[in-house]
Structure formats: structure tokens, C-alpha cells
Design a protein around this motif. Structure first.
Motif, mmCIF file in Angstrom:
data_model
loop_
_atom_site.group_PDB
_atom_site.id
_atom_site.type_symbol
_atom_site.label_atom_id
_atom_site.label_comp_id
_atom_site.label_asym_id
_atom_site.label_seq_id
_atom_site.Cartn_x
_atom_site.Cartn_y
_atom_site.Cartn_z
ATOM 1 N N LEU A 1 -6.214 -7.439 -11.575
ATOM 2 C CA LEU A 1 -6.358 -6.388 -10.382
ATOM 3 C C LEU A 1 -5.497 -6.581 -9.114
ATOM 4 C CD1 LEU A 1 -10.155 -5.506 -10.977
ATOM 5 C CD2 LEU A 1 -8.218 -4.399 -11.725
ATOM 6 N N PRO A 2 -5.469 -7.894 -8.578
ATOM 7 C CA PRO A 2 -4.614 -8.264 -7.553
ATOM 8 C C PRO A 2 -3.251 -7.970 -7.745
ATOM 9 C CG PRO A 2 -6.171 -9.964 -7.830
ATOM 10 C CD PRO A 2 -6.437 -9.227 -9.039
ATOM 11 N N SER A 3 -2.700 -8.090 -9.070
ATOM 12 C CA SER A 3 -1.441 -7.863 -9.374
ATOM 13 C C SER A 3 -1.055 -6.357 -9.528
ATOM 14 C CB SER A 3 -0.936 -8.326 -10.901
ATOM 15 O OG SER A 3 -1.175 -9.673 -10.726
ATOM 16 N N LEU A 4 -2.107 -5.692 -9.868
ATOM 17 C CA LEU A 4 -2.183 -4.280 -9.794
ATOM 18 C C LEU A 4 -1.734 -3.686 -8.410
ATOM 19 C CD1 LEU A 4 -2.026 -1.459 -11.414
ATOM 20 C CD2 LEU A 4 -4.486 -1.350 -11.155
ATOM 21 N N VAL A 5 -2.642 -4.106 -7.372
ATOM 22 C CA VAL A 5 -2.277 -3.735 -6.345
ATOM 23 C C VAL A 5 -1.096 -4.072 -5.704
ATOM 24 C CG1 VAL A 5 -3.368 -4.236 -3.823
ATOM 25 C CG2 VAL A 5 -4.913 -3.881 -5.712
ATOM 26 N N ALA A 6 -0.704 -5.264 -5.694
ATOM 27 C CA ALA A 6 0.606 -5.728 -5.432
ATOM 28 C C ALA A 6 1.577 -4.922 -6.124
ATOM 29 C CB ALA A 6 0.940 -7.381 -5.578
ATOM 30 N N ALA A 7 1.461 -4.471 -7.178
ATOM 31 C CA ALA A 7 2.755 -3.673 -8.046
ATOM 32 C C ALA A 7 2.782 -2.475 -7.362
ATOM 33 C CB ALA A 7 2.649 -3.607 -9.305
ATOM 34 N N TRP A 8 1.685 -2.069 -6.923
ATOM 35 C CA TRP A 8 1.607 -0.558 -6.407
ATOM 36 C C TRP A 8 2.461 -0.506 -4.965
ATOM 37 C CZ3 TRP A 8 -1.372 4.402 -7.031
ATOM 38 C CH2 TRP A 8 -1.668 4.683 -8.220
ATOM 39 N N THR A 9 2.455 -1.814 -4.052
ATOM 40 C CA THR A 9 3.191 -1.818 -2.931
ATOM 41 C C THR A 9 4.409 -2.310 -2.985
ATOM 42 O OG1 THR A 9 1.813 -3.960 -2.520
ATOM 43 C CG2 THR A 9 0.952 -1.595 -1.793
ATOM 44 N N ASP A 10 4.917 -2.802 -4.362
ATOM 45 C CA ASP A 10 6.039 -3.614 -4.355
ATOM 46 C C ASP A 10 7.191 -2.541 -4.796
ATOM 47 O OD1 ASP A 10 8.149 -5.297 -5.000
ATOM 48 O OD2 ASP A 10 7.008 -6.602 -6.310
ATOM 49 N N PRO A 11 8.328 -2.621 -3.904
ATOM 50 C CA PRO A 11 9.205 -1.622 -4.082
ATOM 51 C C PRO A 11 10.457 -2.015 -5.266
ATOM 52 C CG PRO A 11 9.851 -3.002 -2.113
ATOM 53 C CD PRO A 11 8.623 -3.353 -2.559
ATOM 54 N N GLU A 12 10.399 -3.445 -5.647
ATOM 55 C CA GLU A 12 11.200 -4.026 -6.632
ATOM 56 C C GLU A 12 10.694 -3.534 -8.073
ATOM 57 O OE1 GLU A 12 13.933 -5.273 -6.314
ATOM 58 O OE2 GLU A 12 13.555 -5.203 -4.013
ATOM 59 N N TRP A 13 11.316 -3.880 -9.121
ATOM 60 C CA TRP A 13 10.952 -3.430 -10.554
ATOM 61 C C TRP A 13 10.310 -4.431 -11.371
ATOM 62 C CZ3 TRP A 13 13.368 -6.226 -14.301
ATOM 63 C CH2 TRP A 13 14.491 -6.732 -14.074
ATOM 64 N N ALA A 14 10.536 -5.687 -10.793
ATOM 65 C CA ALA A 14 10.196 -6.918 -11.889
ATOM 66 C C ALA A 14 8.763 -6.954 -12.017
ATOM 67 C CB ALA A 14 10.620 -8.238 -11.145
ATOM 68 N N ARG A 15 7.826 -7.017 -10.607
ATOM 69 C CA ARG A 15 6.712 -7.032 -10.878
ATOM 70 C C ARG A 15 5.784 -5.964 -11.841
ATOM 71 N NH1 ARG A 15 4.906 -8.430 -5.896
ATOM 72 N NH2 ARG A 15 4.256 -10.556 -6.288
ATOM 73 N N PRO A 16 6.136 -4.725 -11.408
ATOM 74 C CA PRO A 16 5.260 -3.804 -12.355
ATOM 75 C C PRO A 16 5.711 -3.732 -13.705
ATOM 76 C CG PRO A 16 6.496 -2.745 -10.426
ATOM 77 C CD PRO A 16 7.088 -4.115 -10.379
ATOM 78 N N LEU A 17 7.184 -4.251 -13.992
ATOM 79 C CA LEU A 17 7.501 -4.459 -15.544
ATOM 80 C C LEU A 17 6.752 -5.619 -15.875
ATOM 81 C CD1 LEU A 17 9.229 -3.637 -17.671
ATOM 82 C CD2 LEU A 17 10.997 -5.546 -16.866
ATOM 83 N N GLY A 18 6.622 -6.623 -15.370
ATOM 84 C CA GLY A 18 5.957 -7.861 -15.797
ATOM 85 C C GLY A 18 4.334 -7.625 -16.103
ATOM 86 N N LEU A 19 3.854 -6.916 -15.083
ATOM 87 C CA LEU A 19 2.309 -6.550 -15.334
ATOM 88 C C LEU A 19 2.144 -5.518 -16.371
ATOM 89 C CD1 LEU A 19 -0.529 -6.300 -14.133
ATOM 90 C CD2 LEU A 19 0.293 -4.621 -12.563
ATOM 91 N N GLY A 20 3.090 -4.599 -16.656
ATOM 92 C CA GLY A 20 2.942 -3.586 -17.548
ATOM 93 C C GLY A 20 2.914 -4.375 -18.919
#
Length: 217
Positions: A115-134
Motif C-alpha cells: 500500500l505505501p508503495s502504491l501511494v508512492a508509485a502514483w506520485t512517482d514520475p519515473e517508470w521504475a517503481r510502477p514497473l517493479g510494483l506491478g
């Protein structure tokens, strides 16, 4: 008498949290203190289930608020050291008691990081965190489906869907903006007609899905 005291204490706790909302540092402290009270209430057998879940949610909330106060941009560095041992403890409990709920065994540990990673991914302009979280959410979802674990399937699938929605939303907006204005309402109308024509079948599918999900541990 016990019920009246508990209701009064819960009302005072909610009021205290409301007063602390405007100051996140005090909110984190208030959440932790209320979590301690809930954990102490969980010692009573008749309150154990509800109070233990409440305490876990409050402690997680306190940790997330504290991370936000510290302006942490990489919450995984703080949450993963909690998630890994929590999942190990949950695995050992499931080995000892196969009938234990996956929400009790794995839910808190997974929620602490996802859940914290999801919140961070929604505000992260880069692609690395959303990809890793996915990828992580996809693995959790597949494990939940493979081993019939409800917590993994629901948490992993929910995080995967929200992460994918966030990443695809800009492209969907661009596509919709390039289409004629009359086309999106027309497609929406056709979709509603199709759903209405197969309403009974969709309802039966939803019931089967709910029953299958309910059978999972």
C-alpha cells in the motif's frame, strides 16, 4: 458496563484522531497510542479478533503517517524489513495451522509494503517503481490463485489493477481526446446494452466468483 466503557473509549479515540489530523506528527503518535489500547483490548478472548485487526490497522497507519512526515521517497527501505519477517511468521503459522486465514497470516505483512508503495508509485514520475510494483503485485496475485489464498489474490490483484490504471490513464485520455466527441458516449451506450442483455449471465458469473473467493483461505 464493559460495552459502555468501550464505546466511550472508542468515541474519545476517534475524537482525538480528528483533532490530530491537521498535525501529521501528532497524528502518528495518536494512531500508535490508540493502537496500543486496541492491542491491550485484544488480550480479552471475546474481543481478540476485532481488536487485533484494529490494532494492526492503527499501527500500520501510524507507520505510514510517520514516513510521510519524514518525507520519505523510498518507503520500501522501511517497510520491507517489516514485511519479510511478517511473511515468514505467517508462513510458519500456516504450516502449524493450515486452516488459519491467509488474511491473518499474510495480510498485514503484504499491506505494510504494497500500500505505501502504491501511494508512492502514483506520485512517482519515473517508470521504475510502477514497473517493479506491478511485477511484485502480479507475482503475489499468481501465488494467491495457485495456492487458493484469498489475501494474496485480493491484495495483489487490487494493487496490480490500480497500478495499471495509473500507468494507462494518460494514454486512455489521449486516445479519447483524439476520437470524435460522439463516439465515447455511443460506445458507453453499446456497453450498457450488452451488459443489460446478458445481465442474468453476468449475475451468475459474479455469484460464482464470489463463492469461489469465499472458499479460499
Amino acid at each position: 458496563v464493559a460495552v459502555a466503557v468501550e464505546i466511550t473509549g472508542a468515541a474519545v479515540g476517534v475524537l482525538a484522531l480528528g483533532f490530530a489530523v491537521s498535525r501529521p506528527a501528532f497524528l502518528a503518535l495518536a494512531l500508535a497510542l490508540v493502537g496500543v489500547i486496541a492491542a491491550a483490548t485484544a488480550v480479552r478472548p471475546e474481543r481478540r479478533r476485532f481488536a487485533s485487526w484494529t490494532a494492526a490497522v492503527l499501527f500500520l497507519g501510524a507507520a505510514w503517517v510517520r514516513l510521510a512526515v519524514w518525507e520519505v521517497t523510498t518507503p520500501e527501505a522501511y517497510t520491507l524489513p517489516v514485511t519479510v519477517p511478517a511473511l515468514v511468521v505467517g508462513f510458519l503459522r500456516r504450516r502449524r495451522d493450515p486452516e488459519a486465514s491467509s488474511w491473518t497470516a499474510y495480510g498485514p505483512g503484504l499491506a505494510a509494503t504494497l500500500l505505501p508503495s502504491l501511494v508512492a508509485a502514483w506520485t512517482d514520475p519515473e517508470w521504475a517503481r510502477p514497473l517493479g510494483l506491478g511485477v511484485a503485485a502480479l507475482v503475489v496475485t499468481l501465488l494467491g490463485a495457485r495456492f487458493q489464498l484469498q489475501a494474496l489474490l485480493v491484495l495483489g490483484g487490487g494493487v496490480l489493477a490500480l497500478d495499471g490504471l495509473h500507468e494507462l490513464a494518460p494514454y486512455v485520455v489521449q486516445v479519447v481526446g483524439a476520437l470524435p466527441r460522439w463516439l465515447p458516449p455511443a460506445l458507453a451506450g453499446l456497453l450498457l446494452l450488452a451488459v443489460g442483455a446478458t445481465y442474468e449471465q453476468r449475475l451468475r458469473d459474479a455469484r460464482r466468483l464470489r463463492e469461489r473467493l469465499a472458499r479460499m483461505r
